[in-house]
Design an enzyme around this catalytic site. Structure first.
Site, PDB file in Angstrom:
ATOM      1  N   VAL A   1      35.172  31.821  31.666  1.00  0.00           N
ATOM      2  CA  VAL A   1      34.689  33.132  32.095  1.00  0.00           C
ATOM      3  C   VAL A   1      35.798  33.925  32.778  1.00  0.00           C
ATOM      4  O   VAL A   1      36.039  35.097  32.459  1.00  0.00           O
ATOM      5  CB  VAL A   1      33.471  32.992  33.022  1.00  0.00           C
ATOM      6  CG1 VAL A   1      33.027  34.354  33.549  1.00  0.00           C
ATOM      7  CG2 VAL A   1      32.318  32.316  32.294  1.00  0.00           C
ATOM      8  N   LEU A   2      36.496  33.299  33.743  1.00  0.00           N
ATOM      9  CA  LEU A   2      37.556  34.009  34.451  1.00  0.00           C
ATOM     10  C   LEU A   2      38.674  34.415  33.493  1.00  0.00           C
ATOM     11  O   LEU A   2      39.161  35.554  33.535  1.00  0.00           O
ATOM     12  CB  LEU A   2      38.123  33.141  35.574  1.00  0.00           C
ATOM     13  CG  LEU A   2      39.273  33.775  36.363  1.00  0.00           C
ATOM     14  CD1 LEU A   2      38.815  35.056  37.047  1.00  0.00           C
ATOM     15  CD2 LEU A   2      39.840  32.797  37.388  1.00  0.00           C
TER      16      LEU A   2
ATOM     17  N   SER B   1      42.282  35.478  47.205  1.00  0.00           N
ATOM     18  CA  SER B   1      41.569  34.543  48.080  1.00  0.00           C
ATOM     19  C   SER B   1      42.138  33.140  47.915  1.00  0.00           C
ATOM     20  O   SER B   1      42.208  32.361  48.871  1.00  0.00           O
ATOM     21  CB  SER B   1      40.079  34.551  47.764  1.00  0.00           C
ATOM     22  OG  SER B   1      39.855  34.250  46.397  1.00  0.00           O
ATOM     23  N   GLU B   2      42.551  32.800  46.683  1.00  0.00           N
ATOM     24  CA  GLU B   2      43.197  31.521  46.383  1.00  0.00           C
ATOM     25  C   GLU B   2      44.384  31.817  45.455  1.00  0.00           C
ATOM     26  O   GLU B   2      44.195  32.008  44.251  1.00  0.00           O
ATOM     27  CB  GLU B   2      42.216  30.570  45.705  1.00  0.00           C
ATOM     28  CG  GLU B   2      41.032  30.188  46.565  1.00  0.00           C
ATOM     29  CD  GLU B   2      40.067  29.261  45.844  1.00  0.00           C
ATOM     30  OE1 GLU B   2      40.260  28.036  45.944  1.00  0.00           O
ATOM     31  OE2 GLU B   2      39.154  29.770  45.166  1.00  0.00           O
TER      32      GLU B   2
ATOM     33  N   TYR C   1      45.776  32.822  40.278  1.00  0.00           N
ATOM     34  CA  TYR C   1      46.254  33.985  39.537  1.00  0.00           C
ATOM     35  C   TYR C   1      47.630  33.832  38.912  1.00  0.00           C
ATOM     36  O   TYR C   1      48.036  34.662  38.108  1.00  0.00           O
ATOM     37  CB  TYR C   1      46.208  35.225  40.437  1.00  0.00           C
ATOM     38  CG  TYR C   1      44.786  35.593  40.791  1.00  0.00           C
ATOM     39  CD1 TYR C   1      43.996  36.281  39.886  1.00  0.00           C
ATOM     40  CD2 TYR C   1      44.222  35.211  42.012  1.00  0.00           C
ATOM     41  CE1 TYR C   1      42.680  36.601  40.185  1.00  0.00           C
ATOM     42  CE2 TYR C   1      42.910  35.517  42.320  1.00  0.00           C
ATOM     43  CZ  TYR C   1      42.146  36.217  41.401  1.00  0.00           C
ATOM     44  OH  TYR C   1      40.830  36.515  41.693  1.00  0.00           O
TER      45      TYR C   1
ATOM     46  N   PHE D   1      41.868  45.098  50.002  1.00  0.00           N
ATOM     47  CA  PHE D   1      40.946  45.854  49.140  1.00  0.00           C
ATOM     48  C   PHE D   1      40.155  44.880  48.289  1.00  0.00           C
ATOM     49  O   PHE D   1      39.611  45.155  47.312  1.00  0.00           O
ATOM     50  CB  PHE D   1      41.711  46.874  48.284  1.00  0.00           C
ATOM     51  CG  PHE D   1      42.838  46.298  47.459  1.00  0.00           C
ATOM     52  CD1 PHE D   1      42.587  45.774  46.198  1.00  0.00           C
ATOM     53  CD2 PHE D   1      44.138  46.273  47.951  1.00  0.00           C
ATOM     54  CE1 PHE D   1      43.619  45.229  45.434  1.00  0.00           C
ATOM     55  CE2 PHE D   1      45.170  45.737  47.183  1.00  0.00           C
ATOM     56  CZ  PHE D   1      44.911  45.225  45.931  1.00  0.00           C
TER      57      PHE D   1
END
Length: 417
Positions: free
Chosen positions: A101-102, A126-127, A131, A417
């Protein structure tokens, strides 16, 4: 039509509709622990969400993935304001992990960013481990500090006493403070020009998130009737048998010159009944660090901040300037955005740059991640080279590129953001 996901046939991607926002956002909050937000915070993010740049992964009637982007303008070395997609609100439901999904959302999003003509995508992670495989790399850092004001002295420069400080209601001086901040944006890479509506983020002050501290307070610095700086902060009272040990929680501060900067920090050091300044998300090169008597008792902690992804290598590298002349051919590897792969010749200096496809022999070989890390001038290419991630194919090319890519001031993202 939705986009089918390869490893989850029942799930599809759809552009977010405004009337689906609540369900979409509830799925996001659940993925981040499920703690409800204050109504004013939820309303703010509702108003800021750009639904046309947002996608949801749906499994039947259930939202199982979210991703969005803000249309930002990001300052790059040289002062140019470059269009960038501010990637945000990314989540996958715990029930749908490891189904692709990601990856499918990141694929769709980067294709969209390219179609929007944005050469850059940026995010705060966040982690961070998530990425890197999509081509993002940490390009800016910030400092968190916990300063023991009972044992650290502050030395201020000449002119500090000419600065007048006064308390003001944060909302009453918001426009003036935003105008001052806007003057700072072109001066430091990594800063984002705040579009209308974003100024409300500066006043967001949910009572449930103060952790025992006061409502937001503001002090402005003036000289000759002109605003030259401000500080927004909270005070968290505390006591022990020997006396008060309150904390000043610094949310943000800006100043136009050394005297205004020193005056504001001297004020923060001297607030009654406090013994600690908790300063968050500050630039790594902020001047107060050179005014204090003992930097060790400031407990500096450096953290990654803005992660950068070059969506269009040629346009991105050509949009900034270089502090020393560069003429380097990069062999770029980019498996996730293959249109970036291949050789690019970058030529540039302090006046401008161009980056075009070439068949010439490569001088440096690296992935798009290393270019993203170095893009804002806060990470020298010599660092990933020492880790074996950049290969020098022409002697001297690494030093030439590393010096050229640098920035006179450290890049910095003032807020998330």
């Amino acid at each position: 039509m939705g986009t089918d996901l390869g490893r989850s046939p029942s799930t599809e991607l759809r552009v977010l509709r405004a009337d689906d926002w609540d369900r979409w956002y509830d799925s996001l909050l659940r993925a981040f622990g499920g703690v409800p937000e204050a109504p004013e915070e939820r309303e703010l993010w509702n108003s800021l969400t750009e639904t046309e740049r947002s996608i949801g992964a749906w499994d039947g009637d259930a939202v199982v993935g979210t991703a969005s982007a803000f249309d930002f303008r990001l300052t790059v070395p040289g002062g140019a304001s470059v269009p960038a997609a501010g990637v945000t609100m990314v989540s996958v439901a715990a029930t749908h992990r490891r189904r692709g999904v990601l990856t499918s959302m990141m694929r769709r999003q980067l294709d969209d960013v390219r179609s929007w003509g944005r050469p850059l995508a940026v995010l705060t992670a966040s982690e961070p481990a998530i990425y890197g495989r999509f081509g993002y790399a940490a390009a800016t850092y910030h400092v968190n500090a916990r300063i023991d004001t009972t044992r650290v002295r502050l030395t201020v420069p000449p002119g500090t006493d000419d600065v007048r400080l006064r308390y003001a209601e944060p909302a009453d001086v918001l426009d003036a403070c935003e105008a001052l901040c806007a003057r700072q944006v072109p001066l430091r890479p990594g800063m984002v020009a705040r579009s209308p509506g974003w100024e409300r983020l500066m006043l967001l002050d949910p009572a449930g998130e103060r952790d025992g501290a006061s409502p937001l307070q503001c002090v402005v610095a003036e000289r000759g009737g002109e605003l030259v700086g401000y500080a927004r902060f909270r005070v968290k009272p505390d006591w022990e048998p020997a006396g008060p040990k309150g904390t000043v929680v610094l949310e943000n501060t800006e100043a136009l010159d050394p005297a205004a900067h020193a005056a504001l920090w001297r004020f923060l050091f001297g607030i009654d009944l406090t013994t600690v300044i908790d300063a968050r998300r500050r630039p790594v090169d902020e001047p107060w660090q050179y005014l204090v008597s003992d930097v060790r008792r400031c407990e500096l902690l450096v953290r990654d901040s803005l992660h950068v992804r070059l969506v269009d290598v040629g346009a991105a590298l050509g949009a900034r300037t270089y502090q020393a002349p560069v003429d380097v051919v990069f062999e770029v590897e980019d498996s996730f955005c293959p249109w970036n792969a291949g050789r690019w010749r970058l030529t540039g200096d302090t006046k401008g740059a161009s980056c075009e496809r070439t068949e010439e022999a490569a001088d440096l070989a690296l992935s798009v991640r290393e270019l993203g890390a170095a893009y804002l001038g806060g990470v020298s290419l010599t660092v990933p080279a020492a880790a074996g991630l950049v290969r020098e194919l022409r002697e001297g090319a690494l030093a030439e590129a590393s010096v050229g890519f640098g920035s006179a001031v450290a890049p910095w993202l003032p807020h998330g953001f």
